[in-house]
Design a protein around this motif. Structure first.
Motif, mmCIF file in Angstrom:
data_model
loop_
_atom_site.group_PDB
_atom_site.id
_atom_site.type_symbol
_atom_site.label_atom_id
_atom_site.label_comp_id
_atom_site.label_asym_id
_atom_site.label_seq_id
_atom_site.Cartn_x
_atom_site.Cartn_y
_atom_site.Cartn_z
ATOM 1 N N UNK A 249 -20.010 22.718 -5.355
ATOM 2 C CA UNK A 249 -21.429 23.101 -5.304
ATOM 3 C C UNK A 249 -21.837 23.528 -3.894
ATOM 4 N N UNK A 250 -20.906 24.260 -3.211
ATOM 5 C CA UNK A 250 -21.165 24.813 -1.878
ATOM 6 C C UNK A 250 -20.854 23.890 -0.723
ATOM 7 N N UNK A 251 -20.529 22.616 -0.989
ATOM 8 C CA UNK A 251 -20.239 21.659 0.093
ATOM 9 C C UNK A 251 -18.724 21.484 0.253
ATOM 10 N N UNK A 252 -18.278 21.416 1.535
ATOM 11 C CA UNK A 252 -16.846 21.257 1.805
ATOM 12 C C UNK A 252 -16.413 19.841 1.442
ATOM 13 N N UNK A 253 -15.325 19.758 0.672
ATOM 14 C CA UNK A 253 -14.791 18.458 0.276
ATOM 15 C C UNK A 253 -13.275 18.500 0.350
ATOM 16 N N UNK A 254 -12.665 17.309 0.219
ATOM 17 C CA UNK A 254 -11.209 17.209 0.295
ATOM 18 C C UNK A 254 -10.719 16.191 -0.724
ATOM 19 N N UNK A 255 -9.532 16.475 -1.273
ATOM 20 C CA UNK A 255 -8.931 15.575 -2.258
ATOM 21 C C UNK A 255 -7.458 15.411 -1.897
ATOM 22 N N UNK A 256 -6.963 14.183 -1.937
ATOM 23 C CA UNK A 256 -5.575 13.902 -1.578
ATOM 24 C C UNK A 256 -4.787 13.506 -2.815
ATOM 25 N N UNK A 257 -3.534 13.996 -2.843
ATOM 26 C CA UNK A 257 -2.624 13.649 -3.931
ATOM 27 C C UNK A 257 -1.349 13.103 -3.312
ATOM 28 N N UNK A 258 -0.982 11.895 -3.605
ATOM 29 C CA UNK A 258 0.174 11.244 -2.993
ATOM 30 C C UNK A 258 1.397 11.391 -3.888
ATOM 31 N N UNK A 259 2.584 11.438 -3.203
ATOM 32 C CA UNK A 259 3.814 11.467 -3.995
ATOM 33 C C UNK A 259 4.082 10.101 -4.621
ATOM 34 N N UNK A 260 4.945 10.092 -5.589
ATOM 35 C CA UNK A 260 5.382 8.838 -6.198
ATOM 36 C C UNK A 260 6.736 8.483 -5.611
ATOM 37 N N UNK A 261 6.798 7.273 -4.984
ATOM 38 C CA UNK A 261 8.030 6.875 -4.285
ATOM 39 C C UNK A 261 8.447 5.489 -4.764
ATOM 40 N N UNK A 262 9.746 5.357 -5.031
ATOM 41 C CA UNK A 262 10.299 4.047 -5.388
ATOM 42 C C UNK A 262 11.587 3.816 -4.619
ATOM 43 N N UNK A 263 11.874 2.539 -4.367
ATOM 44 C CA UNK A 263 13.150 2.137 -3.775
ATOM 45 C C UNK A 263 13.829 1.197 -4.762
ATOM 46 N N UNK A 264 15.014 1.632 -5.183
ATOM 47 C CA UNK A 264 15.781 0.851 -6.170
ATOM 48 C C UNK A 264 14.915 0.551 -7.400
ATOM 49 N N UNK B 161 11.678 0.240 -7.604
ATOM 50 C CA UNK B 161 10.441 -0.498 -7.348
ATOM 51 C C UNK B 161 9.492 0.347 -6.496
ATOM 52 N N UNK B 162 8.193 0.326 -6.844
ATOM 53 C CA UNK B 162 7.225 1.074 -6.015
ATOM 54 C C UNK B 162 7.309 0.638 -4.554
ATOM 55 N N UNK B 163 7.115 1.587 -3.664
ATOM 56 C CA UNK B 163 7.241 1.295 -2.228
ATOM 57 C C UNK B 163 6.181 2.057 -1.438
ATOM 58 N N UNK B 164 5.869 1.528 -0.251
ATOM 59 C CA UNK B 164 4.953 2.204 0.689
ATOM 60 C C UNK B 164 5.774 2.778 1.848
ATOM 61 N N UNK B 165 5.102 3.581 2.639
ATOM 62 C CA UNK B 165 5.821 4.237 3.741
ATOM 63 C C UNK B 165 6.310 3.240 4.790
ATOM 64 N N UNK B 166 5.723 2.069 4.856
ATOM 65 C CA UNK B 166 6.145 1.064 5.835
ATOM 66 C C UNK B 166 7.225 0.134 5.294
ATOM 67 N N UNK B 167 7.622 0.334 4.048
ATOM 68 C CA UNK B 167 8.668 -0.518 3.464
ATOM 69 C C UNK B 167 9.983 -0.292 4.199
ATOM 70 N N UNK B 168 10.693 -1.379 4.522
ATOM 71 C CA UNK B 168 11.945 -1.275 5.254
ATOM 72 C C UNK B 168 13.068 -0.851 4.305
ATOM 73 N N UNK B 169 13.921 0.042 4.803
ATOM 74 C CA UNK B 169 15.061 0.511 3.995
ATOM 75 C C UNK B 169 16.348 -0.075 4.560
ATOM 76 N N UNK B 170 17.373 -0.117 3.725
ATOM 77 C CA UNK B 170 18.664 -0.661 4.093
ATOM 78 C C UNK B 170 19.755 0.302 3.634
ATOM 79 N N UNK B 171 20.949 0.213 4.202
ATOM 80 C CA UNK B 171 22.034 1.097 3.770
ATOM 81 C C UNK B 171 22.249 1.010 2.253
ATOM 82 N N UNK B 172 22.529 2.186 1.672
ATOM 83 C CA UNK B 172 22.841 2.349 0.246
ATOM 84 C C UNK B 172 21.639 2.157 -0.682
ATOM 85 N N UNK B 173 20.435 2.055 -0.108
ATOM 86 C CA UNK B 173 19.242 2.036 -0.966
ATOM 87 C C UNK B 173 19.138 3.351 -1.730
#
Length: 717
Positions: A560-575, A577-589
């Protein structure tokens, strides 16, 4: 006249006159064989400094020629400098002793102390440019041997001898102009001292220096002051006022030529009987008594007396026991009495002195028994003892004169020339200050090279001795370079992490950042770089290294004429299980990464069924009721909640006001038909358990129940 003994020639180059003395030296004794006095034809000197070199040189040559008639050729001469712009430095030197101390050892210790004074002046910031000053004389304040103070060290035994001296310095201009005049007169400066040092050696021998005495040499241009106390000379000073001040006052008072005023001054100083006769520049003739002339310039005499007294009090920190006045200006009438009054000491304690007898000089001619002969006699005596002799050297093709202390080195020459080797050496290259994982580190540049010194075209060191005529050159050193350091040279090796991303085996190297940006191992570092270097441990770092964009994808749109923004996040899992970007990874994950899809219009504007419908529960069953009318367009085209929205889309969205919903609307939507009137049942409507009518309004979430009860028939009997 010929003589087998050594001849000493001294010149006192004064502001008004030049006095020359020649003496034979036989051991420690001097015999005066000739003397000559001549006055300057013009005011070629002012305040003790040569202003007209050719005129002064002409007088010097006249004096020299007159003396040579009696003595034969004269090539070298000892001179003294006046104390204008005088600087003094007190310094001390030590010398370890292994044998009986000789006069030569004592003299060497004095000279070491003088060299220390030169260095002290050069580094004291007392003068703007120390290379423009020469040492012109010194006095030994005291000697000590193993902590015991002695008058002289000669003949003593001990371990550690010290000498404290007062060295005096004058501007090179004073000495160089004197040297130029001597060169023109074909004379070589063999020795140089300071006028008050010369005078004090005549009138106040070492045996009298336990007394607190002051000697004032009042010439025409300056009054030089020397102080003795506790067995030594303790200070030198200068007053820029002298006899010419009185001459100038007479000249101004009576409109006289300066030379005529000088004659008048001498006549009244000689206390001649009768009148003093003179004529001013207008032809007016004066016949005045000496007292009348003296009274007319009395304020000027008082100014001179007070200036001398002030200098004495500053140097001596109080009034002395007695004051000895010498020099032609000391004959100024009533000057001794005024100096005594200014010092607040008895008048007899301030006296004009003449040289009657001098230790080491056989006899003094009558023409030298006057106050202005004290200084030339002192120059002569000092020249026979421990005068400072010159030697000439060049530094980078510029000539300098050094006093021959006996052990001069390249270092002494550079000091005289005002050259600081530290400034000539190449500067170290600028280093780099970096931060590695929060810790400051300094990476040094390469060192600069030292200055190159040559002595007579041979490589030389600072300690190398020098002699008359030596040529020294110095070449600047080269500056060092800043370091060239690559990132890989300052970090520790770390193995990569092996894991799987979307089923593919992937090698993830350690994380290297410079100033927050990914860095290559070959990247050159610069000053103030902040470096982060560590194992790749978090999911966000791993995905970035692998080329994925782990952060949300942002869509910009106009709503309606006003600047707006929308974010879409990827879906990420480790082994799995859902994970966040700060989740620690290990070899062979095993990491699964699903890219975010473009959003739908309903997601972007957060449009839900609650915005356009209401939910009513009819007889415990859900019933959707239209509540508002929604109109949507994307980029001008009609859209629904499932329309895909792209970056930069223009969305228009309108929602009509909610309409009122009543019970009958719900019954109609639920396809409920009330029983007919003929049916044998009763009909009752409840809204949220309360009795209601067909026109009762309802709202979202309300519960509507319809109760139908059969009508019971009564049996008549």
């Amino acid at each position: 006249m010929a003589t087998k003994n050594k001849l000493l020639f001294s010149l006192d180059i004064g502001t008004r006159s030049v006095i020359g003395i020649v003496a034979e030296q036989n051991g420690s004794q001097l015999k005066i064989i000739a003397t000559e006095r001549k006055e300057h034809r013009t005011r070629a000197m002012l305040d003790g400094q040569i202003h007209d070199v050719p005129q002064v040189a002409a007088i010097l040559e006249d004096v020299k020629n007159a003396l040579e008639v009696k003595t034969g050729p004269l090539k070298q001469v000892a001179v003294a400098a006046a104390g204008r712009a005088l600087y003094t430095m007190t310094s001390e030197a030590e010398l370890e002793i292994n044998e009986v101390i000789t006069a030569e050892t004592e003299r060497s210790l004095d000279f070491i102390a003088i060299q220390t004074a030169q260095h002290k002046l050069a580094t004291s910031n007392t003068v703007a440019d120390p290379t423009l000053y020469y040492c012109v004389g010194y006095s030994t304040v005291k000697y000590t041997l193993d902590g015991t103070q002695l008058k002289t060290l000669v003949g003593q035994r001990g371990k550690l001898a010290t000498a404290t001296v007062i060295a005096t310095f004058l501007p090179r201009q004073v000495i160089d102009s004197m040297q130029s005049a001597l060169d023109t007169a074909k004379l070589e400066m063999s020795a140089l001292t300071l006028e008050p040092i010369a005078a004090i050696n005549v009138l106040i021998p070492p045996t009298m220096r336990h007394l607190n005495l002051v000697l004032v040499d009042i010439g025409a241009g300056t009054s030089d002051v020397a102080v003795t106390k506790d067995g030594s000379v303790t200070g030198y000073g200068m007053v820029p006022l002298a006899g010419d001040e009185i001459t100038e006052a007479i000249s101004q008072k009576y409109l006289l030529d300066f030379n005529i005023a000088e004659t008048v001054k001498r006549d009244i100083s000689a206390d001649k009987a009768g009148k003093v006769t003179f004529q001013d520049i207008l032809g007016v003739e004066y016949k005045l008594s000496p007292k009348e002339v003296i009274d007319s310039v009395m304020p000027n005499i008082l100014d001179l007396a007070q200036a001398i007294a002030k200098q004495i009090l500053e140097l001596n920190s109080g009034a002395p026991q007695a004051v000895l006045l010498v020099g032609g200006g000391s004959l100024t009438p009533e000057l001794p009495e005024m100096v005594a009054q200014a010092l607040d000491i008895p008048s007899p304690r301030v006296a004009v002195r003449k040289p009657e007898t001098i230790e080491g000089i056989e006899s003094i001619p009558e023409e030298l028994k006057s106050p202005d002969a004290v200084t030339p006699l002192g120059i002569l005596k000092i020249a026979s003892l421990n005068a400072l002799h010159f030697l000439s050297i060049s530094v980078n093709e510029q000539e300098f004169r050094l006093f021959n202390f006996g052990h001069l080195t390249v270092s002494d020459a550079l000091l005289t020339a005002g050259i600081n080797l530290k400034k000539l050496g190449g500067k170290p290259g600028l280093g780099l200050m970096i931060t590695l994982n929060g810790e400051k580190k300094y990476l040094a540049g390469t060192m600069g090279t030292n200055a190159k010194i040559t002595l007579n075209e041979e490589i030389a060191a600072l300690k190398d001795p020098i002699k008359h005529g030596d040529k020294i050159t110095i070449e600047n050193g080269c500056d060092g370079m800043a370091p060239e350091v690559k990132l890989q040279t300052i970090i520790k090796p770390m193995p990569p992490v092996m894991l799987f991303i979307n089923g593919s085996k992937t090698s993830i190297p350690p994380t290297a950042l410079i100033n927050g940006q990914s860095a290559d191992m070959q990247q050159l570092l610069v000053d103030h770089d902040e470096i982060t270097w560590h194992e790749t441990k978090t999911l966000g770092e791993v995905l970035l290294k692998a080329g994925y964009t782990p952060t949300a994808r942002k869509f910009k749109y106009l709503l309606n004429g006003a600047q707006s923004m929308f974010s879409v996040s990827p879906t990420i899992t480790i082994n799995g299980n859902p994970a966040t970007l700060s989740t620690e990874v290990f070899p062979n994950d095993e990491i699964d990464f699903i890219e975010p899809t473009s959003p739908k219009l309903g997601d972007v504007i957060k449009l839900s069924e609650l915005d356009t419908h209401m939910i009513i529960y009819f007889n415990k069953s859900e019933c959707k009721m239209p509540a508002a009318n929604c109109q949507m367009t994307v980029n001008g085209k009609s859209a629904t909640a499932n329309t895909i929205v792209y970056d930069g889309s223009e969305i228009e969205y309108t929602l009509s006001e909610r309409k009122t919903t009543i019970v009958s609307d719900v019954l109609l939507a639920a396809d409920f038909h009330p029983p007919s009137a003929l049916s044998q049942v009763t009909f009752k409507i409840l809204v949220n358990g309360k009795s209601a009518e067909f026109i009762t309004p309802v709202k979202n979430g309300d519960k509507i129940d319809v109760l139908i009860t059969p009508i019971e028939h009564k049996v008549t009997i």
